[in-house]
Write a protein that holds these residues in place. Structure first.
Motif, PDB file in Angstrom:
ATOM      1  N   LEU A   1       0.814  -1.212   0.000  1.00 18.09           N
ATOM      2  CA  LEU A   1       0.000   0.000   0.000  1.00 18.09           C
ATOM      3  C   LEU A   1       0.850   1.266   0.000  1.00 18.09           C
ATOM      4  O   LEU A   1       0.507   2.254  -0.666  1.00 18.09           O
ATOM      5  CB  LEU A   1      -0.932   0.004   1.219  1.00 18.09           C
ATOM      6  N   VAL A   2       1.938   1.249   0.719  1.00 18.28           N
ATOM      7  CA  VAL A   2       2.800   2.433   0.764  1.00 18.28           C
ATOM      8  C   VAL A   2       3.333   2.762  -0.621  1.00 18.28           C
ATOM      9  O   VAL A   2       3.392   3.931  -1.017  1.00 18.28           O
ATOM     10  CB  VAL A   2       3.952   2.227   1.769  1.00 18.28           C
ATOM     11  N   LEU A   3       3.693   1.745  -1.377  1.00 14.52           N
ATOM     12  CA  LEU A   3       4.174   2.001  -2.737  1.00 14.52           C
ATOM     13  C   LEU A   3       3.049   2.550  -3.615  1.00 14.52           C
ATOM     14  O   LEU A   3       3.260   3.474  -4.419  1.00 14.52           O
ATOM     15  CB  LEU A   3       4.735   0.711  -3.341  1.00 14.52           C
ATOM     16  N   GLY A   4       1.849   1.979  -3.483  1.00 18.87           N
ATOM     17  CA  GLY A   4       0.718   2.488  -4.252  1.00 18.87           C
ATOM     18  C   GLY A   4       0.370   3.913  -3.868  1.00 18.87           C
ATOM     19  O   GLY A   4       0.082   4.751  -4.729  1.00 18.87           O
TER      20      GLY A   4
ATOM     21  N   ASP B   1     -10.587   9.243  -4.481  1.00 14.38           N
ATOM     22  CA  ASP B   1      -9.997   8.891  -5.774  1.00 14.38           C
ATOM     23  C   ASP B   1      -8.791   7.976  -5.586  1.00 14.38           C
ATOM     24  O   ASP B   1      -8.603   7.007  -6.324  1.00 14.38           O
ATOM     25  CB  ASP B   1      -9.574  10.149  -6.531  1.00 14.38           C
ATOM     26  N   VAL B   2      -7.983   8.314  -4.599  1.00 16.02           N
ATOM     27  CA  VAL B   2      -6.794   7.498  -4.329  1.00 16.02           C
ATOM     28  C   VAL B   2      -7.207   6.080  -3.941  1.00 16.02           C
ATOM     29  O   VAL B   2      -6.631   5.090  -4.412  1.00 16.02           O
ATOM     30  CB  VAL B   2      -5.937   8.141  -3.224  1.00 16.02           C
ATOM     31  N   ALA B   3      -8.217   5.977  -3.081  1.00 18.27           N
ATOM     32  CA  ALA B   3      -8.694   4.652  -2.656  1.00 18.27           C
ATOM     33  C   ALA B   3      -9.150   3.828  -3.852  1.00 18.27           C
ATOM     34  O   ALA B   3      -8.857   2.632  -3.960  1.00 18.27           O
ATOM     35  CB  ALA B   3      -9.825   4.813  -1.647  1.00 18.27           C
ATOM     36  N   LEU B   4      -9.872   4.458  -4.780  1.00 17.28           N
ATOM     37  CA  LEU B   4     -10.364   3.739  -5.949  1.00 17.28           C
ATOM     38  C   LEU B   4      -9.226   3.303  -6.868  1.00 17.28           C
ATOM     39  O   LEU B   4      -9.234   2.187  -7.399  1.00 17.28           O
ATOM     40  CB  LEU B   4     -11.346   4.625  -6.719  1.00 17.28           C
ATOM     41  N   LEU B   5      -8.240   4.172  -7.053  1.00 17.99           N
ATOM     42  CA  LEU B   5      -7.107   3.819  -7.904  1.00 17.99           C
ATOM     43  C   LEU B   5      -6.326   2.645  -7.315  1.00 17.99           C
ATOM     44  O   LEU B   5      -5.908   1.729  -8.034  1.00 17.99           O
ATOM     45  CB  LEU B   5      -6.189   5.030  -8.080  1.00 17.99           C
ATOM     46  N   LEU B   6      -6.132   2.657  -6.013  1.00 16.74           N
ATOM     47  CA  LEU B   6      -5.430   1.556  -5.362  1.00 16.74           C
ATOM     48  C   LEU B   6      -6.235   0.265  -5.479  1.00 16.74           C
ATOM     49  O   LEU B   6      -5.692  -0.808  -5.757  1.00 16.74           O
ATOM     50  CB  LEU B   6      -5.179   1.888  -3.893  1.00 16.74           C
ATOM     51  N   PHE B   7      -7.544   0.380  -5.240  1.00 15.15           N
ATOM     52  CA  PHE B   7      -8.421  -0.787  -5.355  1.00 15.15           C
ATOM     53  C   PHE B   7      -8.368  -1.351  -6.769  1.00 15.15           C
ATOM     54  O   PHE B   7      -8.310  -2.572  -6.968  1.00 15.15           O
ATOM     55  CB  PHE B   7      -9.849  -0.384  -4.985  1.00 15.15           C
ATOM     56  N   GLY B   8      -8.376  -0.454  -7.762  1.00 11.20           N
ATOM     57  CA  GLY B   8      -8.328  -0.898  -9.145  1.00 11.20           C
ATOM     58  C   GLY B   8      -7.048  -1.637  -9.488  1.00 11.20           C
ATOM     59  O   GLY B   8      -7.028  -2.461 -10.404  1.00 11.20           O
ATOM     60  N   GLU B   9      -5.981  -1.347  -8.755  1.00 13.19           N
ATOM     61  CA  GLU B   9      -4.716  -2.053  -8.969  1.00 13.19           C
ATOM     62  C   GLU B   9      -4.651  -3.367  -8.199  1.00 13.19           C
ATOM     63  O   GLU B   9      -3.657  -4.078  -8.263  1.00 13.19           O
ATOM     64  CB  GLU B   9      -3.542  -1.167  -8.546  1.00 13.19           C
ATOM     65  N   GLY B  10      -5.711  -3.666  -7.455  1.00 16.90           N
ATOM     66  CA  GLY B  10      -5.728  -4.899  -6.683  1.00 16.90           C
ATOM     67  C   GLY B  10      -5.020  -4.807  -5.352  1.00 16.90           C
ATOM     68  O   GLY B  10      -4.724  -5.841  -4.733  1.00 16.90           O
TER      69      GLY B  10
ATOM     70  N   VAL C   1      -6.669  -2.154  -0.020  1.00 13.65           N
ATOM     71  CA  VAL C   1      -7.201  -0.987   0.680  1.00 13.65           C
ATOM     72  C   VAL C   1      -8.214  -1.467   1.714  1.00 13.65           C
ATOM     73  O   VAL C   1      -8.983  -2.393   1.427  1.00 13.65           O
ATOM     74  CB  VAL C   1      -7.883  -0.019  -0.315  1.00 13.65           C
ATOM     75  N   PRO C   2      -8.253  -0.886   2.906  1.00 11.45           N
ATOM     76  CA  PRO C   2      -9.258  -1.313   3.893  1.00 11.45           C
ATOM     77  C   PRO C   2     -10.659  -1.279   3.299  1.00 11.45           C
ATOM     78  O   PRO C   2     -11.052  -0.313   2.633  1.00 11.45           O
ATOM     79  CB  PRO C   2      -9.091  -0.280   5.013  1.00 11.45           C
ATOM     80  N   GLU C   3     -11.410  -2.339   3.519  1.00 13.14           N
ATOM     81  CA  GLU C   3     -12.730  -2.472   2.897  1.00 13.14           C
ATOM     82  C   GLU C   3     -13.659  -1.293   3.184  1.00 13.14           C
ATOM     83  O   GLU C   3     -14.330  -0.804   2.258  1.00 13.14           O
ATOM     84  CB  GLU C   3     -13.395  -3.781   3.336  1.00 13.14           C
ATOM     85  N   PRO C   4     -13.765  -0.803   4.431  1.00 18.16           N
ATOM     86  CA  PRO C   4     -14.661   0.333   4.661  1.00 18.16           C
ATOM     87  C   PRO C   4     -14.287   1.554   3.820  1.00 18.16           C
ATOM     88  O   PRO C   4     -15.161   2.311   3.375  1.00 18.16           O
ATOM     89  CB  PRO C   4     -14.498   0.625   6.158  1.00 18.16           C
ATOM     90  N   THR C   5     -13.001   1.737   3.564  1.00 15.17           N
ATOM     91  CA  THR C   5     -12.541   2.868   2.753  1.00 15.17           C
ATOM     92  C   THR C   5     -12.958   2.689   1.300  1.00 15.17           C
ATOM     93  O   THR C   5     -13.378   3.651   0.640  1.00 15.17           O
ATOM     94  CB  THR C   5     -11.011   2.995   2.858  1.00 15.17           C
ATOM     95  N   VAL C   6     -12.836   1.466   0.796  1.00 19.23           N
ATOM     96  CA  VAL C   6     -13.243   1.189  -0.580  1.00 19.23           C
ATOM     97  C   VAL C   6     -14.735   1.463  -0.752  1.00 19.23           C
ATOM     98  O   VAL C   6     -15.167   2.142  -1.690  1.00 19.23           O
ATOM     99  CB  VAL C   6     -12.927  -0.271  -0.954  1.00 19.23           C
ATOM    100  N   ARG C   7     -15.529   0.950   0.167  1.00 19.50           N
ATOM    101  CA  ARG C   7     -16.981   1.105   0.041  1.00 19.50           C
ATOM    102  C   ARG C   7     -17.384   2.574   0.183  1.00 19.50           C
ATOM    103  O   ARG C   7     -18.289   3.050  -0.517  1.00 19.50           O
ATOM    104  CB  ARG C   7     -17.684   0.227   1.069  1.00 19.50           C
TER     105      ARG C   7
ATOM    106  N   GLN D   1     -16.016   8.433 -11.947  1.00 21.60           N
ATOM    107  CA  GLN D   1     -16.824   7.954 -13.071  1.00 21.60           C
ATOM    108  C   GLN D   1     -16.568   6.480 -13.322  1.00 21.60           C
ATOM    109  O   GLN D   1     -17.494   5.719 -13.628  1.00 21.60           O
ATOM    110  CB  GLN D   1     -16.516   8.759 -14.330  1.00 21.60           C
ATOM    111  N   HIS D   2     -15.326   6.061 -13.192  1.00 25.53           N
ATOM    112  CA  HIS D   2     -14.991   4.644 -13.320  1.00 25.53           C
ATOM    113  C   HIS D   2     -15.766   3.843 -12.273  1.00 25.53           C
ATOM    114  O   HIS D   2     -16.306   2.766 -12.565  1.00 25.53           O
ATOM    115  CB  HIS D   2     -13.476   4.462 -13.134  1.00 25.53           C
TER     116      HIS D   2
END
Length: 396
Positions: A65-68, A81-90, A93-99, A331-332
């Motif tokens: 995560l630190v690298l992402g 936005d950052v959370a979504l980009l990290l999630f998109g890279e697999g 990210v903590p689940e509550p943050t993603v949701r 939008q993604h």
């Protein structure tokens, strides 16, 4: 408490980032990322005894995560936005943050009148129609790039001595003619669909025709218009009494998406995220390939793919992609939730109307290839001869 002196655990994370070229990562940045719930806290290892303090270690996922975060979490970046980009890279990210990030993407969709949600729906739609007319709000039905491609294909076909669109299409349309829906009509229909979570078959067909305005006939729009007459049992299962399409409970469409943001399995969101990205890449690539063929003065495989899909969901995906020149993470995320919603509705329809011919979804041009792949479990159930496609090129 902020400090410039990192703990031993944080020093491990800093060293990890620095070794990989991210020299600007600091202990302060770690604190900020944790405060935004993008990075988990360190794991306590217990006390050292005799007043010597305690130990801790980074959570295992923190290293990736630190690298992402170093790649995406710079100054001025929105945490969602950052959370979504990290999630998109697999990245984990903590689940509550993603949701929360997916939910925030839905909340960004606003419609005039949202501040008075208890207003009678009919009164709200009347006020909305007045607002759209006064403000001159419109929806782009056919982006300029798609219009140029349509015109280029028509020129080449006519130059070869053929009629375009082919007159045979008229036989497949119960209501051929010039589209009547305007960009303002489309804006009102889109807003009404968001508020009510439904859309009439008439509005759907009108928009399909308006999004292919040079077509003398539109067989797909005709199928929509004649649904209740052609397949009454199916219509009774999926339509309301006033001919509105609403497979799920009738309510604000954004509430459906919020529910998915809160409850959809993360693996489903991740798969749909990649599918949405694949659809966009496919659409842009298709446009480029067709333009190359037009520049060379020949109708090839890309043009065939364009023409096969122009009346169907594949073509709608191309138009949607071209309308969004920029594609921010929010939008993604919305496109992802819509895909998850659509997949859920297909499965709901499968339960409501047994025996659906799902293999037809494999027909070339009907759906974007990445979406078709997402539905393979339904399509492959009864797929003899699926995917043959329809060659709409004029005979030479």
């Amino acid at each position: 408490m902020s400090t410039d002196t990192p703990s031993a655990a944080d020093q491990l994370l800093l060293d990890h980032a620095h070794r990989r070229g991210y020299d600007d990562v600091t202990v302060k940045m770690l604190e900020v990322w944790r405060s935004r719930r993008l990075l988990p806290g360190n794991i306590s290892g217990g006390g050292l005894g005799r007043g010597k303090g305690s130990t801790s270690r980074p959570a295992p996922e923190s290293f990736d995560l630190v690298l992402g975060l170093a790649r995406h979490g710079g100054r001025g970046k929105r945490p969602h936005d950052v959370a979504l980009l990290l999630f998109g890279e697999g990245l984990p990210v903590p689940e509550p943050t993603v949701r929360a990030a997916f939910n925030a993407a839905v909340d960004a969709l606003t419609v005039p009148g949202d501040d008075a949600p208890d207003t009678d729906p009919e009164e709200r739609l009347d006020a909305l129609a007045d607002h759209i007319a006064d403000a001159g709000l419109t929806v782009t039905l056919v982006p300029a790039r798609a219009r140029r491609i349509d015109e280029g294909i028509a020129r080449l076909v006519r130059a070869a001595g053929h009629t375009w669109p082919p007159p045979e299409l008229a036989a497949l349309d119960a209501n051929p003619g010039t589209p009547t829906a305007t960009p303002k009509d489309a804006a009102l229909a889109a807003a009404a669909a968001a508020i009510n979570g439904t859309m009439s078959l008439e509005d759907i067909a009108d928009l399909l025709r308006a999004m292919n305005p040079t077509a003398a006939a539109n067989p797909i729009a005709s199928l929509v218009e004649t649904t209740r007459k052609d397949v009454p049992e199916f219509a009774d299962a999926v339509l309301t009494d006033d001919n509105q399409l609403a497979l799920g409970p009738v309510r604000d469409a954004r509430d459906h998406l919020r529910d998915l943001a809160a409850t959809a399995p993360l693996q489903d969101l991740a798969q749909a995220w990649k599918t949405a990205e694949g659809v966009r890449q496919w659409a842009l690539d298709l446009c480029g390939r067709v333009e190359e063929e037009l520049a060379a003065g020949q109708l090839g495989e890309a043009t065939l793919e364009w023409m096969n899909g122009r009346y169907a969901m594949a073509g709608l995906a191309v138009l949607s992609t071209l309308k969004q020149r920029d594609w921010p993470p929010a939008q993604h995320a919305r496109d992802t939730l819509v895909l998850v919603y659509q997949l859920g509705e297909y499965r709901r329809l499968d339960r409501l109307v047994p025996g659906c011919q799902w293999h037809l979804l494999a027909t070339e041009g009907l759906m974007p290839p990445p979406t078709r792949e997402l539905l393979q479990d339904l399509i492959s159930r009864n797929a003899p001869g699926a995917g043959a496609g329809v060659d709409v090129r004029p005979a030479s």
